[in-house]
Structures are given as C-alpha cells and as structure tokens.
Design a protein around this motif. Structure first.
Motif, PDB file in Angstrom:
ATOM      1  N   ARG A  92       8.128  43.865   1.348  1.00 48.80           N
ATOM      2  CA  ARG A  92       7.531  43.459   0.072  1.00 48.80           C
ATOM      3  C   ARG A  92       6.057  43.857  -0.005  1.00 48.80           C
ATOM      4  NH1 ARG A  92       9.455  37.274  -0.895  1.00 48.80           N
ATOM      5  NH2 ARG A  92       8.137  37.565  -2.752  1.00 48.80           N
ATOM      6  N   ALA A  93       5.702  44.890   0.722  1.00 50.54           N
ATOM      7  CA  ALA A  93       4.291  45.284   0.836  1.00 50.54           C
ATOM      8  C   ALA A  93       3.670  45.597  -0.514  1.00 50.54           C
ATOM      9  CB  ALA A  93       4.159  46.482   1.772  1.00 50.54           C
ATOM     10  N   ASP A  94       4.396  46.301  -1.377  1.00 51.36           N
ATOM     11  CA  ASP A  94       3.830  46.687  -2.670  1.00 51.36           C
ATOM     12  C   ASP A  94       3.518  45.461  -3.523  1.00 51.36           C
ATOM     13  OD1 ASP A  94       4.052  49.320  -1.929  1.00 51.36           O
ATOM     14  OD2 ASP A  94       5.855  49.710  -3.101  1.00 51.36           O
ATOM     15  N   GLU A  95       4.379  44.465  -3.471  1.00 50.07           N
ATOM     16  CA  GLU A  95       4.169  43.242  -4.233  1.00 50.07           C
ATOM     17  C   GLU A  95       2.907  42.511  -3.751  1.00 50.07           C
ATOM     18  OE1 GLU A  95       6.683  39.211  -5.492  1.00 50.07           O
ATOM     19  OE2 GLU A  95       7.421  40.514  -3.869  1.00 50.07           O
ATOM     20  N   PHE A  96       2.757  42.432  -2.442  1.00 50.01           N
ATOM     21  CA  PHE A  96       1.565  41.788  -1.887  1.00 50.01           C
ATOM     22  C   PHE A  96       0.303  42.558  -2.268  1.00 50.01           C
ATOM     23  CE2 PHE A  96       4.466  39.524   0.997  1.00 50.01           C
ATOM     24  CZ  PHE A  96       3.857  38.283   1.035  1.00 50.01           C
ATOM     25  N   ALA A  97       0.347  43.872  -2.142  1.00 46.42           N
ATOM     26  CA  ALA A  97      -0.841  44.678  -2.431  1.00 46.42           C
ATOM     27  C   ALA A  97      -1.266  44.516  -3.882  1.00 46.42           C
ATOM     28  CB  ALA A  97      -0.569  46.144  -2.115  1.00 46.42           C
ATOM     29  N   GLU A  98      -0.317  44.549  -4.797  1.00 45.14           N
ATOM     30  CA  GLU A  98      -0.659  44.388  -6.216  1.00 45.14           C
ATOM     31  C   GLU A  98      -1.299  43.022  -6.471  1.00 45.14           C
ATOM     32  OE1 GLU A  98       1.265  44.261 -10.705  1.00 45.14           O
ATOM     33  OE2 GLU A  98       2.530  44.845  -9.016  1.00 45.14           O
ATOM     34  N   MET A  99      -0.735  41.981  -5.861  1.00 41.52           N
ATOM     35  CA  MET A  99      -1.281  40.649  -6.091  1.00 41.52           C
ATOM     36  C   MET A  99      -2.693  40.522  -5.536  1.00 41.52           C
ATOM     37  SD  MET A  99      -1.218  37.790  -7.439  1.00 41.52           S
ATOM     38  CE  MET A  99       0.407  38.028  -8.171  1.00 41.52           C
ATOM     39  N   ILE A 100      -2.956  41.103  -4.378  1.00 37.15           N
ATOM     40  CA  ILE A 100      -4.299  41.039  -3.798  1.00 37.15           C
ATOM     41  C   ILE A 100      -5.305  41.748  -4.695  1.00 37.15           C
ATOM     42  CG2 ILE A 100      -5.718  41.791  -1.844  1.00 37.15           C
ATOM     43  CD1 ILE A 100      -3.178  41.308  -0.092  1.00 37.15           C
ATOM     44  N   VAL A 101      -4.902  42.867  -5.291  1.00 38.36           N
ATOM     45  CA  VAL A 101      -5.779  43.550  -6.244  1.00 38.36           C
ATOM     46  C   VAL A 101      -6.099  42.623  -7.407  1.00 38.36           C
ATOM     47  CG1 VAL A 101      -5.954  45.431  -7.909  1.00 38.36           C
ATOM     48  CG2 VAL A 101      -4.979  45.869  -5.652  1.00 38.36           C
ATOM     49  N   ARG A 102      -5.071  41.995  -7.942  1.00 39.64           N
ATOM     50  CA  ARG A 102      -5.249  41.227  -9.176  1.00 39.64           C
ATOM     51  C   ARG A 102      -5.996  39.913  -8.947  1.00 39.64           C
ATOM     52  NH1 ARG A 102      -2.936  43.734 -13.252  1.00 39.64           N
ATOM     53  NH2 ARG A 102      -1.132  45.086 -12.910  1.00 39.64           N
ATOM     54  N   GLU A 103      -5.622  39.141  -7.940  1.00 37.99           N
ATOM     55  CA  GLU A 103      -6.260  37.830  -7.832  1.00 37.99           C
ATOM     56  C   GLU A 103      -7.531  37.834  -6.983  1.00 37.99           C
ATOM     57  OE1 GLU A 103      -3.842  34.688  -6.293  1.00 37.99           O
ATOM     58  OE2 GLU A 103      -3.613  35.576  -4.321  1.00 37.99           O
ATOM     59  N   ALA A 104      -7.677  38.818  -6.087  1.00 30.34           N
ATOM     60  CA  ALA A 104      -8.886  38.889  -5.265  1.00 30.34           C
ATOM     61  C   ALA A 104      -9.859  39.962  -5.732  1.00 30.34           C
ATOM     62  CB  ALA A 104      -8.522  39.140  -3.801  1.00 30.34           C
ATOM     63  N   GLY A 105      -9.405  40.881  -6.595  1.00 31.47           N
ATOM     64  CA  GLY A 105     -10.285  41.933  -7.085  1.00 31.47           C
ATOM     65  C   GLY A 105     -10.557  43.019  -6.067  1.00 31.47           C
ATOM     66  N   LYS A 106      -9.660  43.170  -5.100  1.00 29.23           N
ATOM     67  CA  LYS A 106      -9.848  44.172  -4.052  1.00 29.23           C
ATOM     68  C   LYS A 106      -9.226  45.497  -4.495  1.00 29.23           C
ATOM     69  CE  LYS A 106      -9.862  42.512  -0.003  1.00 29.23           C
ATOM     70  NZ  LYS A 106      -9.613  41.934   1.332  1.00 29.23           N
ATOM     71  N   PRO A 107      -9.905  46.635  -4.347  1.00 28.08           N
ATOM     72  CA  PRO A 107      -9.311  47.917  -4.730  1.00 28.08           C
ATOM     73  C   PRO A 107      -7.998  48.178  -3.981  1.00 28.08           C
ATOM     74  CG  PRO A 107     -11.653  48.153  -4.312  1.00 28.08           C
ATOM     75  CD  PRO A 107     -11.279  46.780  -3.847  1.00 28.08           C
ATOM     76  N   ILE A 108      -7.096  48.881  -4.630  1.00 30.31           N
ATOM     77  CA  ILE A 108      -5.794  49.144  -4.032  1.00 30.31           C
ATOM     78  C   ILE A 108      -5.932  49.921  -2.721  1.00 30.31           C
ATOM     79  CG2 ILE A 108      -5.431  51.302  -5.313  1.00 30.31           C
ATOM     80  CD1 ILE A 108      -2.733  48.664  -4.390  1.00 30.31           C
ATOM     81  N   SER A 109      -6.967  50.733  -2.603  1.00 29.56           N
ATOM     82  CA  SER A 109      -7.173  51.495  -1.372  1.00 29.56           C
ATOM     83  C   SER A 109      -7.363  50.574  -0.178  1.00 29.56           C
ATOM     84  CB  SER A 109      -8.389  52.413  -1.506  1.00 29.56           C
ATOM     85  OG  SER A 109      -9.554  51.667  -1.851  1.00 29.56           O
ATOM     86  N   ALA A 110      -7.909  49.374  -0.416  1.00 38.24           N
ATOM     87  CA  ALA A 110      -8.067  48.385   0.650  1.00 38.24           C
ATOM     88  C   ALA A 110      -6.902  47.412   0.680  1.00 38.24           C
ATOM     89  CB  ALA A 110      -9.379  47.620   0.465  1.00 38.24           C
ATOM     90  N   ALA A 111      -6.434  46.995  -0.505  1.00 39.91           N
ATOM     91  CA  ALA A 111      -5.363  45.998  -0.576  1.00 39.91           C
ATOM     92  C   ALA A 111      -4.061  46.507   0.032  1.00 39.91           C
ATOM     93  CB  ALA A 111      -5.130  45.586  -2.023  1.00 39.91           C
TER      94      ALA A 111
END
Length: 479
Positions: free
Chosen positions: A82-101
């Motif tokens: 479920r890596a993609d789901e986690f990465a998208e959520m980290i971008v959205r709620e933490a404001g972290k760029p996808i390159s890091a998330a």
C-alpha cells in the motif's frame, strides 16, 4: 480534489473500529480543502483503550518471539503493498513533497523487518546467564529473562507520521507489549492507515493495538497519567515532553524532543560539502525536524564564502507542486507555525543579521532563507525554529564554538566540519548532544543508531534496538 474528504477514519479500540465523540478535519496541504475527517477520542474512549491494552497484556506475554517476528514481517509486506496510498497521504496531510514522501513506506517497512530480526534474537541479545561470585553464593546460578514490560503509549509527531510512528510501534510489538497509539492531531490519517495495515495483516489478540487520535487537551493527560501505562515512547516538543513527564509517574520514558542542532564549520573544512550538508540540514521538509541544522557556526575566515555557497545551493531547491518529482520544498504544517518562523527571521534582521535569501511568508509557506552575520545572542540562534532557515553566525576560536554550541537548553544533535581528525574527535567529545555527525548533517539511519538527546531534548534513546531495551523488563530465576 472532490468536495468530500477522501478518507473518513474511526478509532480502533479493543479489536473494533469505533466512531469518536468528535472529529478532526485534516487539511489537504497539496490541494487545499479537507483530505480526511478522523474521529477524535473522548477521555472515556481513551480509558477504554487503556483498559483493552491492559487486558491484552497476558495474551501478548504468551506470544513467542518467532510469532511476533512473523507478525512484523507480514506488516512490512502489507505496508509495501500500500506504499502509494501512504505516500499520497503524507504529501497531503504533512505537506511533504512526493520525492520525499515516496521513501517513507519502504523505510517504515525496513524498520518492521529490523524489529522482526531483533524479536528473533531477544533471548540471546537481552537475556543473561549469571553465576554466584561472592562468598556463600558460589553454587548459585541465575537465568535473567527478558519479558514484555506491559503497555506502551506511543505519542507520535506530525513531521514523520509514518517512520517515527513505526519506530515506536515496531519495537513495542517485537518485545511483546500492548500498544496505545496517540498520533498528532495534524497528521492522524497516516497513523489510521498504519493501524489498518497492522490489524489487517495479522491476527493480534484483541486490545493489543489501539488507535486513539484526539486533541491533547481532551485525552493527553488521561493517557499519560494512567498507571496502566508502563512505557511512554514520545516524539514531540520539549514543552509537551516536560508536561507528559510530570503527568506520567513511575514509567519508562523514551522521549525524543526538541533540538537546535549546530553545525560548526572550521577553516579547513571542505566548504562545498559543508554548504550542501548545511543547506539540506536546514531546509529539508521545511526544517521541520528535531535534528535539523538550525544554526551554522562558521569560523570568521570562511563565513562569507560559506554563505555564498549555501545561497547558491539553496537557490537550486525547487518550489512547486508537491506531486511533481522535481519539487524539493513545500509549505510548513500550518499558517500559525509559519508566522512564528517569520517572526524569528524578522527579529534576527532587526538585531543586525543580513538577509541574504528568502525571508518572505505566504500563508503556510516560508521561503527557504539564508541569514548571515547573525549576532550570537539573536533568538534564532538559541531557539528551535523548526523552519527553513540557515542562520549563520561566526566564531574566532574552537573553544568559543563549543561554548556557543552548548549555550542553550537543547542537546539533541550537532555536526562538525573539519579535515583534522583530532579536532573532529576533540570537539565531538566536548559538545553536549546525543549525537554528533562528522562532516555531514545529523542522521541516524533506520533505527540502527540510537537517537535522542540530553537536557530539554529528551531522555533515553529511540531506535529499534535501543527502544526495545526500554520496552522490556528483566526477571531473574535463581537456582
């Protein structure tokens, strides 16, 4: 983004998903609006979670290290799926760029696998065999057996909502403990997804893992002050940590709190490397990291050249759409925090610092900023800024640099840049910090190097092995 939030998340208590008495609306830092509505626990529901965890302790104590290791491996597998789901959520709620998330899910999965290896090795690594060594006890033998400590309260931060939460939960489960997870109310959705992964991947005893997001003013003291909690694993501010410690009573504390890491640059340092490390150390994730390089202490002979190189490096950091791979930098967690960072910048300039780059704020966004010739007594030199600012001040002698590095209440991390081995080791030994990196920005791997601070920066050390030590108790069986 649709008008309706993508996610609606519940509490997880005693093996069941439940509604909360209130709701946390989680802001979408990438597209605006609300990305999730997450249930907020009441004090009574926090009590229910504590009771469930206490009841589950007996069943957890009966599990074997092999069984727990298999759990952790399964959790890692499902997390990766479920890596993609986690990465998208980290971008959205933490404001972290996808390159890091996008690096967060595999990093968290590796932490679970690391904890699985530690679980398999519990008896050899944490157990002991002793023989009597005093007169009258020559024939005594003893087995010192590691046991689960009981219930671990995990208080997670907003800046690394997956990796840091994993760094608390994985050791707790590896040691055979029950868990009560209280995530940051700013980033609770990632923790909800992780709870879903854990509870779906393995058949845990009911009550072994409990998820209670909520407002600290409502449930913080209920959780921290309860006698059923045996260890508190917390990452947060020094003020919050001090409050939790006052409430907690006789429990093990594993607290990684605030930091104000100095980077000391000596005249013989490789300046290009130092500039790159200081820039990344200052502005990665907007500087919202306890281990961020918050102040750069440059020898007066290299100050100007170092500032020039930091500016050139920082100008290469890309600001843009958080879902574009080339984006390096995004907003801070909220506008209130951005205002605090901006105030520190303005105060430093008013005190005589030179504004070399950036310094402006737009909502929650603060420009990557370079300040030069910052007076040593400026507030930004002595306060955890948690912002994207490289604040550069000067020193003349080695002793002055050490004194300045040790001049505030924080003692989490530091960096020393020099090509002189003897100087590097001498200064590292004299700096009051939990960790000192030589010729690099502070870093601690995936949990293999103990991480934590002294004084206001915390107590004990986190990391997979280090945390497990705090989540076990020892029983001596004497023959």
């Amino acid at each position: 983004m649709a008008d309706e939030p993508q996610y609606t998340e519940q509490l997880y208590i005693d093996g069941e998903w439940r509604d909360g008495d209130d709701t946390i609306a989680v802001r979408d830092l990438a597209d605006g609006g609300t990305v999730a509505n997450v249930a907020a626990a009441s004090s009574e529901q926090a009590e229910d979670a504590l009771a469930a965890a206490a009841t589950a302790q007996e069943a957890m104590r009966e599990t074997t290290p092999v069984e727990r290791a298999e759990w952790l491996e399964s959790i890692a597998d499902d997390l990766e799926a479920r890596a993609d789901e986690f990465a998208e959520m980290i971008v959205r709620e933490a404001g972290k760029p996808i390159s890091a998330a996008s690096g967060a899910p595999p990093s968290a999965a590796r932490r679970f696998r690391f904890a699985a290896a530690e679980a398999r090795d519990l008896s050899r690594t944490y157990g002991e065999y002793r023989e009597g060594s005093t007169p009258g006890h020559e024939g005594w033998t003893a087995i010192v057996k590691p046991e689960p400590i009981g219930t671990v309260l995990c208080i997670a931060p907003y800046n690394y909502p997956l990796q840091t939460t994993t760094l608390q939960i994985a050791p707790a489960l590896a040691a055979g403990n029950s868990v009560v997870l209280k995530p940051s109310s700013k980033t609770p959705t990632t923790a909800a997804l992780l709870t879903d992964v854990i509870t779906s991947a393995v058949d845990l005893p009911e009550g072994a893992v409990n998820f209670v997001p909520g407002h600290s003013r409502e449930i913080g003291d209920t959780l921290a002050g309860d006698s059923r909690v045996d260890t508190i694993a917390m990452t947060g501010s020094s003020g919050a940590g001090t409050h939790v410690a006052k409430e907690s009573g006789m429990v093990n504390l594993v607290m990684e709190l605030g930091g104000n890491a100095p980077a000391i640059i000596f005249p013989d340092a490789a300046l290009e490397d130092a500039a790159g490390a200081c820039t990344a150390g200052s502005v990665k994730f907007g500087g919202q990291r306890c281990s961020a390089v918050s102040r750069v202490l440059a020898h007066e002979s290299v100050h100007d050249e170092l500032v020039k190189r930091i500016r050139l490096t920082m100008e290469g950091w890309v600001v843009g759409d958080l879902f574009e791979e080339e984006t390096d930098f995004g907003p801070l967690i909220d506008e209130d925090h951005a205002k605090e960072v901006k105030e520190l910048i303005d105060d430093a300039v008013a005190d005589g610092a030179d504004l070399v780059l950036g310094g402006e704020r737009d909502g929650a966004f603060v420009e990557p900023t370079v300040l030069a010739n910052v007076p040593q007594d400026a507030e930004i030199i002595h306060k955890e800024q948690f912002g994207p600012v490289a604040a550069v001040t000067t020193f003349e002698e080695e002793g002055e640099a050490i004194d300045l590095a040790n001049a505030d209440k924080y003692a989490l991390d530091a960096s020393v840049f020099t090509t002189d081995h003897d100087r590097a080791m001498r200064v590292a030994h004299k700096i009051d910090a939990g960790g000192v990196r030589i010729n690099g920005a502070p870093s601690h791997g995936l949990g293999d190097i103990p991480f934590g601070g002294n004084d206001a920066s915390g107590i004990n050390r986190e990391g997979i092995h280090a945390a497990i030590e705090q989540m076990l108790r020892k029983k001596s069986i004497i023959l």
